[in-house]
Structure formats: C-alpha cells, structure tokens
Design an enzyme around this catalytic site. Sequence first.
Site, PDB file in Angstrom:
ATOM      1  CE1 TYR A  23       1.796  -9.846  28.186  1.00 51.07           C
ATOM      2  CE2 TYR A  23       0.058  -8.414  27.321  1.00 51.07           C
ATOM      3  CZ  TYR A  23       0.471  -9.437  28.177  1.00 51.07           C
ATOM      4  OH  TYR A  23      -0.440 -10.047  29.025  1.00 51.07           O
ATOM      5  CE1 TYR A 151      -4.551 -11.765  27.447  1.00 48.53           C
ATOM      6  CE2 TYR A 151      -6.465 -10.590  26.558  1.00 48.53           C
ATOM      7  CZ  TYR A 151      -5.278 -10.593  27.272  1.00 48.53           C
ATOM      8  OH  TYR A 151      -4.817  -9.423  27.836  1.00 48.53           O
ATOM      9  CG  ASP A 252     -13.972 -12.461  27.645  1.00 52.24           C
ATOM     10  OD1 ASP A 252     -14.380 -11.432  27.072  1.00 52.24           O
ATOM     11  OD2 ASP A 252     -12.816 -12.594  28.083  1.00 52.24           O
ATOM     12  CE  LYS A 281      -9.341  -6.527  22.661  1.00 55.76           C
ATOM     13  NZ  LYS A 281      -9.234  -7.490  23.756  1.00 55.76           N
TER      14      LYS A 281
HETATM   15  C1  LIG Z   1      -8.907  -7.790  25.123  1.00 63.02           C
HETATM   16  C2  LIG Z   1      -9.628  -8.840  25.849  1.00 63.02           C
HETATM   17  C3  LIG Z   1      -9.734  -8.826  27.249  1.00 63.02           C
HETATM   18  C4  LIG Z   1      -9.056  -7.772  28.098  1.00 63.02           C
HETATM   19  O1  LIG Z   1      -9.494  -6.478  27.852  1.00 63.02           O
HETATM   20  P1  LIG Z   1      -8.607  -5.220  28.289  1.00 63.02           P
HETATM   21  O2  LIG Z   1      -9.447  -4.042  27.970  1.00 63.02           O
HETATM   22  O3  LIG Z   1      -7.339  -5.293  27.487  1.00 63.02           O
HETATM   23  O4  LIG Z   1      -8.330  -5.357  29.757  1.00 63.02           O
HETATM   24  C5  LIG Z   1     -10.457  -9.828  27.859  1.00 63.02           C
HETATM   25  N1  LIG Z   1     -11.054 -10.797  27.135  1.00 63.02           N
HETATM   26  C6  LIG Z   1     -10.979 -10.840  25.792  1.00 63.02           C
HETATM   27  C7  LIG Z   1     -11.687 -11.924  25.050  1.00 63.02           C
HETATM   28  C8  LIG Z   1     -10.255  -9.879  25.102  1.00 63.02           C
HETATM   29  O5  LIG Z   1     -10.151  -9.941  23.764  1.00 63.02           O
END
Ligand SMILES: *Cc1c(COP(=O)(O)O)cnc(C)c1O
Length: 435
Positions: A23, A151, A252, A281
């Site tokens: 970004y 997100y 998520d 992550k």
């Molecule tokens: C970081 C994140 C993603 C995306 O993960 P990447 O490894 O950057 O593709 C998806 N959902 C949430 C909640 C995140 O914090």
Amino acid sequence: MQKTPYSPAELLALDKQHVWHPYASVHSDVPVFPVARCEGVEIVLATGERLIDGMASWWSAIHGYNHPTLNAALTEQMADMSHVMFGGLTHQPAVHLSKLLVDITPGDLSRVFFSDSGSVAVEVALKMALQFWQAQGQANKQRILSFRNGYHGDTFAAMSVCDPVTGMHRLFEGVLAKQLFAPAPPAGFSEALPPNALDDVEQLLASHHEELAAVIIEPIVQGAGGMRFYSPEFLAGLHALCRKYNVLFIADEIATGLGRTGKWFACEHAGISPDILCLGKTLTAGYITLAATLCNDTIADIICSGDAGCFMHGPTYMGNPLACAVAARNIEMLQQSDWQREVARISAQLSAGLAPCRSLPGVVDVRVLGAIGVIELAEPVDMAQIEPAFVEAGIWLRPFGKLVYMMPPYIITDAQIEKLTSATYSVLQGQLRHR
Ligand SMILES: *Cc1c(COP(=O)(O)O)cnc(C)c1O
C-alpha cells in the site's frame, strides 16, 4: 560469502528504484528503514538503532523474533524436507498441525485446508460456502453478507467482503462480486448491547437469505478496517441469526486467533463455534506465511457429494512442511506456557501506559482489549513525519489513517511496554502540537 553487498544507503537507493512496498506509492516520501536482524522484541536496523517492536510484524510474531525453539523446529524439518507436493502425499508436520488445530479450535471443526496467506484462507472459506449450497441444489445461494469496517484481505473475493469504502470498491467496481453489507457492530467490548443492535443485520438476512451463502465477520475485533472492539453479545446474536436464516457462519480469526484477545479464539468470548474458521498471521508466529481454513465433517461431506466431487482448490505449496512444523511448535509453546497471564499483564500495562494519551489534544479514544492497544485520533497521522519520530524514540509502530495502535509480541517485558507507551505518548504529543 558476504552477508550483504549493500551499505544501508545503497540498499535504500536500490529499494527506492526497484521495490514495491505494501500500500505504498513508488513516489512516496514516507521512508522505509533497512533492517539488519530481529531478536526477541527488538528490530535492529542496519544503521544500528534497536527498536522495540509494537507491531509483532503485523500481529504475527507472538513469541518474538529469532526464538531458539521455533528456529529449531525449522532446521530440524529442513533436514528432512523443506517442501514436497501435497497432492497424493502427506507428512508428519501437516498431519500433526491439523490434529493440534482441531484440538484447540472451538466446536466440531474437524477438517483443515492449508493455504499460503490469510487472503487465500478467506477465498477458500467463501468457495467452501458456495460449494456447500451448490452441492445441495441451491446454487442461488452465492452472495456473502459482511460488515462495514470489516477487513478480510486483498485478493478479489476477499476484497469483495472488505469495507466498500476503505476497501476502495469503486476502483474495481466492474469485477468485484456485489456482496451485502450490514452496519459495523456497535463499538465497545464490555458496554451493554443497544436493544436494536441486530435489527439491521436481521433485516438483511430476512430479505436476502435465499441468495446468501454465508455471513463473514472478524469476531470481537475488527482489525485493519478500524481496530474496533465489539460485544460478545452481538457475536452470539449474529451466530443465532445465521442458524435461524440457514446461512453459514464464517469466522475470520486471522488477526484474533491464538490468544491476541485473551482467549485462544475470539469466538470463545461469545461461546460460539463457527461453521468455517480462517486462521493466518499468528499461525507460524511470524516465521513463514501459512494459513488454514477449517470446517466440520458435515460441510466437508456435503461439498464432496456435489457435482465436482471434491473441493475445488489446491495451492502448489499447500501444507508446506517448514511452515507446518513451525506452526505446530508455536501452538505447543502456547499450550505449555501461561500465555493467558502474559496477555492479561500486557493488557493492564497497555491500559495504564496509554491512559495519559487520552488528554492529548486530537485524541478521540484510547481503548485496550487483550494485547491490543489503540489510540484513535481526530485526523490521520502524517506518516512521513511520524515514522522517523517513532524510530528516533526507539520504537516501531505503523499507524494507519487515524489509528495509532500496538499489538506487541506476548514476550514483551513490563519495562519494554513502559518504553513503548511512554515513547508513543511523547511522539504523539510532539506531532499533535504541530497541528
Ligand atoms: C491480515 C488479515 C487478512 C489477510 O491476510 P493476508 O495474509 O495479509 O492475506 C484477512 N483477514 C483478517 C482479519 C486479517 O487481519
């Protein structure tokens, strides 16, 4: 062999000339800093400065950097194989990690699909949801209900369920799937839920459930879409609505999974278990990119009884043994430690250390949940100004927009948190005075 052929100045010049950063504009005047190595909670710059890392490398490095136990997991695995294809073959690291994940995740999640990044774990979750309904003759159920301020990643399907404004949907209007968006959950983890808080989302579910495959949400903490905390009651209510309207529930937990909010998984705050769960992550504690999407036996059986006869996905590096080995060791380290106490300690320290920021002009909110501390400002920060100021103060933070936040490694000491929060205060005080 020379470790690096470039001086810090040469490195930066070549970086400026050839390298994309996340970004970031290639014309940007926001500096990047050359890192030589990382150790524990510190990032050591090529120019010699040692920075206390408040970001844990985008929330991942929960045990800190260069951890001997995690390093050993990698070198031991490397001696056997760094990678082997997962089609038609299997191995100890992937099976062992799957078993660990099934054991620690809530509810009846029993099957693990590995992929390479969080965004792809979300793609996989959405595809699972669509194939689940298609296999039952309900191919009309193809849309996803998501939330403002959410997100979920940067690939196209993941982007389609991100906040439409901050996710810049207008840039990709012609190609992004048109999903449904409910208002963001009301802010506040411990505040009582307003009586009509779930009305909007229920209305959307009532009128669209026949075309909806799933609801996707970040449990308890909306991360990169606003660093917002919301109530377990909302999450539990939403989960019940998904049952009522026959829509799958996707959690998520890429940001929240493995302890960040004080529970293994943020879903546990609400006592719910999702139909599909995304992890990323923290999964390898910041070592190698790896993500996982979990579902239960019923969903897996139904998907595989459909026309396709299988789940239609298979990354080249699926189940990478190095990544799986380090992820398994990461989870075992958590299981053998009292990380809940550490997260509670960090939480209390962040609350105390960040409280003075409340009285700074231009600060609208300071909030802490688990090992997450957030300072919300009235105006976006000037990154070109603030990043060198943080480095000068000996800390590493990477704000976005109006949000200055910290999610340090769980091994951060009290003294290091004290330095992190007091330096943050001083830098903000200096920055906000210039306004
Ligand atoms: C970081 C994140 C993603 C995306 O993960 P990447 O490894 O950057 O593709 C998806 N959902 C949430 C909640 C995140 O914090």
